[in-house]
Write an enzyme that holds these catalytic residues in place. Structure first.
Site, PDB file in Angstrom:
ATOM      1  N   ASP A   1     -38.272  44.712  57.011  1.00  0.00           N
ATOM      2  CA  ASP A   1     -36.924  44.173  57.168  1.00  0.00           C
ATOM      3  C   ASP A   1     -36.759  43.562  58.565  1.00  0.00           C
ATOM      4  OD1 ASP A   1     -34.245  43.713  56.569  1.00  0.00           O
ATOM      5  OD2 ASP A   1     -33.799  45.800  56.067  1.00  0.00           O
TER       6      ASP A   1
ATOM      7  N   ASP B   1     -28.911  40.803  49.764  1.00  0.00           N
ATOM      8  CA  ASP B   1     -28.249  42.109  49.700  1.00  0.00           C
ATOM      9  C   ASP B   1     -27.117  42.080  48.683  1.00  0.00           C
ATOM     10  OD1 ASP B   1     -29.766  43.642  51.334  1.00  0.00           O
ATOM     11  OD2 ASP B   1     -28.477  43.471  53.099  1.00  0.00           O
TER      12      ASP B   1
HETATM   13  C1  DGJ Z   1     -30.996  45.197  54.927  1.00  0.00           C
HETATM   14  C2  DGJ Z   1     -31.748  45.117  53.632  1.00  0.00           C
HETATM   15  O1  DGJ Z   1     -31.557  43.870  53.040  1.00  0.00           O
HETATM   16  C3  DGJ Z   1     -31.294  46.251  52.737  1.00  0.00           C
HETATM   17  O2  DGJ Z   1     -31.914  46.150  51.486  1.00  0.00           O
HETATM   18  C4  DGJ Z   1     -31.604  47.559  53.402  1.00  0.00           C
HETATM   19  O3  DGJ Z   1     -32.991  47.701  53.511  1.00  0.00           O
HETATM   20  C5  DGJ Z   1     -30.950  47.620  54.760  1.00  0.00           C
HETATM   21  N1  DGJ Z   1     -31.256  46.467  55.566  1.00  0.00           N
HETATM   22  C6  DGJ Z   1     -31.364  48.857  55.487  1.00  0.00           C
HETATM   23  O4  DGJ Z   1     -30.921  48.878  56.771  1.00  0.00           O
END
Ligand code: DGJ
Length: 735
Positions: A474, A544
């Protein structure tokens, strides 16, 4: 494989070669169905003559009359790589300041060579040089035959005595001429990525760009369609697809000039990125990935999907597993039992990979219980997980699942041991205070020590258990107030390029030592989705935003370029955590099953009926998975056209199997109904159609029946339903 050097004219051996042609090389960069043509003008300029459908015979280009066309009215045909200088007044592909202070560059053809890289991949390298200033520019074109993709990059070498200032070095330049030009590009923000816009370009300059660094694709993606003489249609018309393979700042400019010509320049953004080359040093750009079809954007997508699957994705032959990711089901509020319970439920419902998301690391005052602390301290949180990651991974494996884990190794919370130990590793602009986003800062990847730290982090996390087979990588913020304590003060503008090159060097090292591990590309969702990063990864977290209705549009845009097998698409809970929207579980599954299916919820919150539905849907997905992940995508109804319907189909490469998806995106009224023609089938074959994921009434009148391919592709099928959230999935099999 032996590398063959061949004289380019030999490629056209069956063509009559005139004396003039021998002196004037014809450079033909060909795929099975497309080609770029370049020639050398009498003044030594390399002329870009053509990119489009492949000719049977390109001989006219070898006579002066054609060679130096199209003319811009001033006697100069478009150069293949316009450098600022001479008559070039458009946005140039190259802008240099030479060591004596001169701002002009004139590039002349020197030589070219053709090399067979693989059976179906040919590399053409063309070297240009400024006769007055000793700079070499090599253009590299790789032509991928069956995918009809051509990649282009440029390498600049300073052979001048002094320092060369590179103000701009693009990857590609493409001149086109048509009556009108329509650009499809994308804008967005967190949880709203890949919002499609198609606009007719007017005289002047349109630019699509990013200055955000790490999250370069959150607000705009470096991929686009350019349609000639009308908006892009699915199965008709001339459409170019372009995508820059670069995970840093980029710029794509579309300049319609005074001749009506469209000049496309694409590459690294020149914003605050002046690069200095000392004598003997070189700079190589990322690849621009091009494809063309005279049969609409559908074929453009299929070309790019095939190319990514064949040449630019990790483990392209491996079926992607069904994932349960812990994020929306547990966030950071978990202990060992929360996770083992989730794994147990995941196993019962048919999930194949469990991924432990954020929140498993950091200790004491820096425990990662919220996003305020812990990033950078990649040690297991002993309070939450006293028996460590290995215990969880073994629990997953014992239950027949694989195990994956989340990291964000480029980032650091101010509240972390890492930030205290290595403040000099953190991106910083001189004496200015660092700004935080999501309570975090960015590590300075221009610094080799930081690169080593990230490689070690990756190694150490994998070493937590021999049963970790998947990493979710990430990156949750973009760059503000750039600057590096590692770079000298007169090289601060190298930051943007060196950061991305540093990242790629880390990816290279990781892939070298961990070739088997699956890696998901994630950046707050799709904020780093580009072909440069993707090639090191198995898949990407698309957004997300897991709300099915929004995902239809986000996935439709994403899949214009990037293939479904890499498009992580998870069923989450209702009401949706990002949007508050409620949608039936069937709809959520039907949307997610069109990509790489996963779950993003707490399974124990499903009631009995939902549990049975989910289990059945996951089993169905496993049956259609090879078609979705390895098949050809045909779009049938465009979610952007305002009709409130979206529909598409995947067809297996052998044409024997297909899966059809349709989604109602609004209430359509009682009397209207959905009808569409299918694509990609054999008109002479018979197909049995079975509706899957049924919930209540079948929505297809012919469920279980056999239809001729001819009928399905000309008359088509109609569906019951037209309420909000109606959806249908059909499995189509040749009998
Ligand atoms: C952003 C990601 O897109 C989410 O899926 C998740 O992993 C969060 N970060 C965790 O902090």
């Amino acid at each position: 494989m032996t590398l063959k050097r061949i004289i380019p004219l030999a490629l056209a051996a069956s063509v009559f070669i005139t004396a003039e042609a021998k002196e004037n090389p014809l450079i033909r960069i060909s795929t099975d169905g497309t080609e770029m043509i370049m020639t050398v003008a009498d003044n030594g300029n390399l002329v870009h003559n053509y990119y489009g459908k492949k000719f049977k015979n390109a001989l006219p280009y070898q006579t002066k009359k054609y060679r130096e066309q199209p003319d811009n009215g001033a006697g100069f045909a478009p150069q293949a790589f316009p450098a600022y200088g001479g008559y070039v007044t458009i946005s140039p592909a190259l802008k240099l300041v030479h060591s004596d202070g001169s701002h002009t560059t004139h590039l002349k053809y020197v030589s070219h060579s053709v090399t067979q890289l693989q059976d179906d991949v040919t590399r053409t390298e063309i070297t240009l040089n400024d006769p007055l200033y000793d700079v070499d520019l090599t253009l590299t074109f790789d032509a991928y035959g069956k995918e009809n993709v051509i990649t282009q990059s440029a390498t600049l070498t300073n052979k001048e005595e002094g320092r060369l200032t590179v103000e701009n070095l693009a990857s590609t330049y493409l001149p086109l001429h048509a009556d009108s030009y329509y650009l499809t590009h994308f804008h967005g923000v967190w949880a709203t990525e890949m919002q499609l816009v198609e606009e007719q370009l007017q005289p002047g300059i349109k630019s699509v760009e990013s200055k955000r660094g790490v999250q370069a694709t959150q607000t705009a993606n470096p991929a686009f369609l350019l349609s000639l003489n009308g908006p892009a249609r699915e199965d008709h018309g001339d459409v170019y697809g372009g995508a820059l393979a670069w995970s840093g700042n980029y710029k794509l400019t579309f300049e319609q000039d005074e001749c009506g010509r469209m000049n496309v320049v694409g590459g690294i953004n020149d914003f605050a990125s002046t690069y200095y080359l000392d004598n003997g040093q070189s700079l190589t750009t990322p690849d621009m990935v091009w494809t063309f079809s005279d049969k609409g954007r559908g074929q453009v997508s299929r070309n790019l999907h095939d190319w990514i699957r064949n040449h630019s994705l990790a483990h392209p032959d491996m079926e992607r597993p069904v994932v349960l990711n812990s994020w929306e089901g547990a966030y950071m509020n978990f202990d060992e039992k929360t996770i083992t319970d989730m794994i147990d439920d995941a196993a019962k419902i048919g999930v194949e990979m469990f991924v432990l998301d954020d929140g498993w690391f950091g200790n004491g005052e820096y425990a990662r219980n919220t996003d305020h602390a812990g990033l950078g301290d990649w040690q297991v949180n002993t309070e939450k997980l006293p028996r460590g990651i290995d215990y969880l991974a073994k629990h997953a494996v014992k239950n027949g699942l694989k195990f994956g884990i989340w990291i964000e190794p480029e980032m650091v919370n101010p509240k972390s041991r890492l930030a205290e130990a290595h403040p000099e590793w953190i991106v910083k602009s001189g004496d200015r205070d660092r700004l935080q986003i999501r309570q975090q800062w960015i590590l300075d990847l221009t610094n080799p020590e930081v690169q080593d730290f990230i490689v070690k982090t990756f190694d150490d996390v994998l070493a937590l258990s021999s049963d970790i087979s998947y990493i979710k990588w990430d990156a949750n913020r973009f760059v503000t107030d750039f600057g590096s304590e590692h770079l000298p003060s007169d090289r601060q503008s190298h930051f943007w390029i060196d950061y991305t090159k540093g990242l790629y060097s880390v990816y290279d090292r990781i892939r070298e030592s961990h070739p088997d591990v699956m890696i998901q590309l994630c950046s707050s969702g799709g904020a780093r989705l580009d072909m440069g990063a993707l090639k090191y990864h198995d898949e990407f977290w698309t957004s997300d935003n897991t709300n099915s209705l929004d995902r239809i549009r986000i996935q439709n845009s994403t899949n214009l370029f990037y293939p479904a097998m890499a498009t992580a698409s998870h069923v989450s809970t209702s009401p949706n955590h990002q949007t508050g929207m409620m949608a039936p579980l069937k709809y959520r599954f039907d949307v997610a099953m069109s990509g790489r299916l996963g779950l993003e919820l707490q399974p124990k919150h499903l009631n009995e009926k939902e549990w049975e539905f989910a289990k059945n849907a996951i089993a169905n997905y496993k049956k259609i998975r090879p078609i979705v992940q390895f098949g050809d995508l045909y779009r049938l109804k465009n979610p952007e056209d305002g009709s409130g319907w979206a529909s598409h189909q995947y067809v297996s490469k052998d044409g024997k199997q297909s899966v059809f998806f349709a989604y109602s995106m609004k209430y359509h009224g009682r009397t209207t109904f959905f009808q569409t023609r299918l694509k990609g089938l054999d008109p002479d074959k018979q197909y049995r159609i079975t509706e899957i994921n049924k919930a209540g009434w079948p929505s297809f009148y012919g469920d279980g029946q056999v239809f001729p391919g001819d009928y399905l592709m000309n008359e088509g099928i109609s569906l019951n339903g037209g309420n909000n959230f109606d959806s249908t999935v059909l499995h189509i099999e040749e009998i």
